[in-house]
Design an enzyme around this catalytic site. Structure first.
Site, short mmCIF file in Angstrom:
data_model
loop_
_atom_site.label_atom_id
_atom_site.label_comp_id
_atom_site.label_asym_id
_atom_site.label_seq_id
_atom_site.Cartn_x
_atom_site.Cartn_y
_atom_site.Cartn_z
N ASP A 170 0.80 -1.23 0.00
CA ASP A 170 0.00 0.00 0.00
C ASP A 170 0.84 1.28 0.00
OD1 ASP A 170 1.00 -0.34 2.48
OD2 ASP A 170 -0.88 0.02 3.56
N HIS A 210 21.61 1.09 -20.62
CA HIS A 210 20.73 1.58 -19.56
C HIS A 210 21.01 0.87 -18.24
CE1 HIS A 210 17.62 3.55 -22.46
NE2 HIS A 210 18.71 4.26 -22.30
N ASP A 251 25.55 8.92 -16.44
CA ASP A 251 24.46 9.50 -17.23
C ASP A 251 23.37 9.89 -16.25
OD1 ASP A 251 22.34 10.10 -18.91
OD2 ASP A 251 22.60 8.35 -20.21
N ASP A 284 19.58 15.95 -19.39
CA ASP A 284 20.06 14.60 -19.69
C ASP A 284 21.52 14.72 -20.13
OD1 ASP A 284 20.42 11.98 -20.46
OD2 ASP A 284 19.01 12.05 -22.14
N HIS A 328 23.43 2.94 -30.82
CA HIS A 328 22.25 3.80 -30.64
C HIS A 328 22.35 5.05 -31.50
CE1 HIS A 328 24.58 6.58 -28.07
NE2 HIS A 328 25.08 5.52 -27.45
N HIS A 337 17.95 12.52 -28.99
CA HIS A 337 16.48 12.47 -28.94
C HIS A 337 15.98 13.83 -28.48
CE1 HIS A 337 17.11 12.12 -24.57
NE2 HIS A 337 18.06 11.26 -24.86
N HIS A 354 12.95 11.39 -22.93
CA HIS A 354 12.83 11.07 -24.36
C HIS A 354 11.54 11.74 -24.79
CE1 HIS A 354 15.40 7.28 -23.46
NE2 HIS A 354 16.13 8.34 -23.58
N GLU A 411 24.57 12.71 -28.12
CA GLU A 411 25.18 11.75 -27.20
C GLU A 411 25.79 10.52 -27.87
OE1 GLU A 411 22.33 9.38 -24.95
OE2 GLU A 411 20.71 10.67 -25.66
N TYR A 449 31.37 1.72 -27.27
CA TYR A 449 31.31 0.71 -26.23
C TYR A 449 31.98 -0.55 -26.79
CZ TYR A 449 27.52 4.01 -25.49
OH TYR A 449 26.80 5.16 -25.39
N ARG A 456 30.49 7.50 -23.31
CA ARG A 456 29.45 8.32 -23.96
C ARG A 456 29.62 9.75 -23.46
NH1 ARG A 456 25.45 5.40 -22.97
NH2 ARG A 456 24.48 6.25 -21.12
N GLU A 465 27.36 13.31 -23.53
CA GLU A 465 26.01 13.77 -23.86
C GLU A 465 25.77 15.19 -23.36
OE1 GLU A 465 22.83 11.51 -21.96
OE2 GLU A 465 21.41 12.21 -23.48
N1 GLY Z 1 19.57 8.76 -20.12
C1 GLY Z 1 18.93 8.17 -21.21
C2 GLY Z 1 19.42 8.71 -22.46
O1 GLY Z 1 20.49 9.27 -22.51
O2 GLY Z 1 18.77 8.67 -23.45
MN MN Z 2 21.40 10.29 -20.92
MN MN Z 3 19.78 10.96 -23.71
#
Ligand code: GLY
Ligand code: MN
Ligand code: MN
Length: 436
Positions: A37, A241, A258, A269, A348, A352, A359, A382, A386, A404, A406
């Protein structure tokens, strides 16, 4: 932070697009149980918030363009002193009118009685199906009720139109007030990344670095991260992720962070990758420089008039060239790009849309073609490399390195502004910062 008049302007703009003879129905996000709950911290649905600024669950927003007795209706929970003692204050229908600009407001319990009457005779119903199955069911129930009354002269709605189409196009272009909030989210996030670089040392757990970041967020009034914070040491940086954040940070490894805060419903982000001990190894540095060059090339391509895909293409080219130069790929760059040989290392896309959702909403293609970049759009850039720890096609020294970088970019009339430029990203700057 977003003024009441802006919420009113958004509703007006949306209703102008909908036209008369239509109705829009938007439900608040449901509360979600975390265990038995207890609930997850409540977060309002972004579309609902965008149009109302109303923070409570169990609410439905209705827009009826041209309705004489009022175009903007809110159904919400009634005041209830006993419940409010446990869960905090509620606006109630009176408060919805007084503080949230509703022309008319009703108890949520009257939805079944009142809403079908509002839908009757409207040719078009704007709604979002598929987000909340329980609400979809109720909506269908109301429509069936109207259909059953057809012989009594009631005309059921003819068309269902996806509200996302109009609303998400509006959300894609950020207003001055939205940009003010997003700049603040970016600024807080930048400070948190700098704090993480300063706090980092071998032996710390990934979650301890995450705690440094989230502490900085909360102390600045950003009470939640915009998404689950990723702190991946060593090969964990190769998991896109990764959110377990449970391992120890090791001397000689990189750590990929990240993390972005949510500030007044808007996200930042940001990713930075840095050496746990403050000094890049030769291999780490070599790959880092490739990712940084790819990110800079992508950002350079982020200008009005270019297409959505141009920054991505720029990053692909630089990463492929870099991988060839370092010997991780063999062949001619053009052909390798054509064959997508970079994909095992860079699986990737370069970014975005960014806004209320990390996103964020908005189409990437228009008429099946990548859309043109326009001022007021905000997105991430970004790229990453890898090298899987079990990739036997490359020399051992590269394996398990994940990088990465970003940033959040706003398109302006004559170019762009990097909202998150305050976090160092040149290798020497990072090393200098970490030396204290
Ligand atoms: N943190 C998720 C992305 O970079 O899209
Ligand atoms: Mn990110
Ligand atoms: Mn991102």
């Amino acid at each position: 932070m977003i003024p009441a008049r802006e919420f009113a302007r958004r509703r007006k703009e949306l209703m102008a697009l909908m036209g008369e003879g239509s109705i829009a129905i938007v439900a608040a996000a449901p509360e979600r149980p975390r265990s038995r709950d207890t609930l997850w911290p409540y977060r309002q649905d972004s579309d609902f918030w965008y149009l109302s600024g109303f923070p409570e669950p169990e609410a439905v927003l209705v827009l009826v363009p041209g309705r004489e007795q009022g175009e903007y209706l809110l159904f919400c929970r009634e005041r209830d002193p006993a419940r409010e003692l446990w869960d905090g204050p509620r606006a109630g229908p009176e408060g919805a009118k007084e503080h949230y600009g509703a022309d008319d407001a009703f108890p949520i319990d009257t939805l079944d009685d009142i809403l079908p009457g509002l839908m009757e005779g409207k040719g078009r119903i704007y709604c979002t199906l598929g987000k909340d199955p329980a609400f979809d069911q109720r909506l269908l129930g109301w429509i069936n009720r109207l259909r059953r009354q057809a012989r009594a002269g009631i005309s059921p709605p003819g068309e269902f139109v996806d509200l996302d189409h109009l609303l998400h196009e509006m959300r894609l272009f950020k207003s001055a007030a939205e940009l003010k909030v997003m700049r603040k989210a970016a600024e807080i996030t930048a400070r948190a990344h700098v704090r993480a670089m300063r706090a980092c040392r071998p032996g710390l757990y990934e979650y301890q670095l995450a705690a440094e970041i989230e502490h900085e967020f909360a102390m600045a009034g950003a009470l939640e991260p915009a998404y689950n914070t990723i702190v991946g040491g060593g090969a964990n940086g190769c998991i896109l992720h990764y959110t377990a954040n449970a391992a120890r940070l090791r001397d000689g490894d990189l750590v990929l962070v990240d993390a972005g805060c949510e500030y007044h419903h808007y996200a930042a982000d940001v990713t930075r990758t840095f050496p746990v001990n403050g000094r890049f190894t030769a291999e780490q540095r070599a790959l880092y420089e490739v990712v940084l060059a790819a990110q800079e090339a992508a950002i350079a391509a982020a200008v009005p008039g270019n297409h959505w895909n141009d920054p991505h293409d720029a990053s692909v080219r630089v990463i492929t060239e870099g991988l060839v130069e370092l010997g991780l790929l063999r062949g001619r760059v053009e052909e390798l790009v054509e064959q997508e040989a970079y994909k095992p290392f860079y699986p990737h896309r370069a970014g975005h849309w960014l806004g209320m959702d990390v996103h964020d909403v908005g189409d990437y293609k228009v008429d099946k073609r990548w859309r043109l970049l326009e001022p007021g759009m905000v997105f991430t850039v970004e790229p990453g490399i890898y090298v899987a720890p079990d990739n036997r096609k490359v020399a051992k020294k590269w394996r398990g390195i994940g990088i990465r970088i970003e940033d959040d970019v706003l398109l302006t009339k004559d170019g762009h502004e990097i909202l998150t430029a305050a976090v160092p990203k040149k290798a020497e700057e990072i090393e200098w910062l970490m030396k204290g």
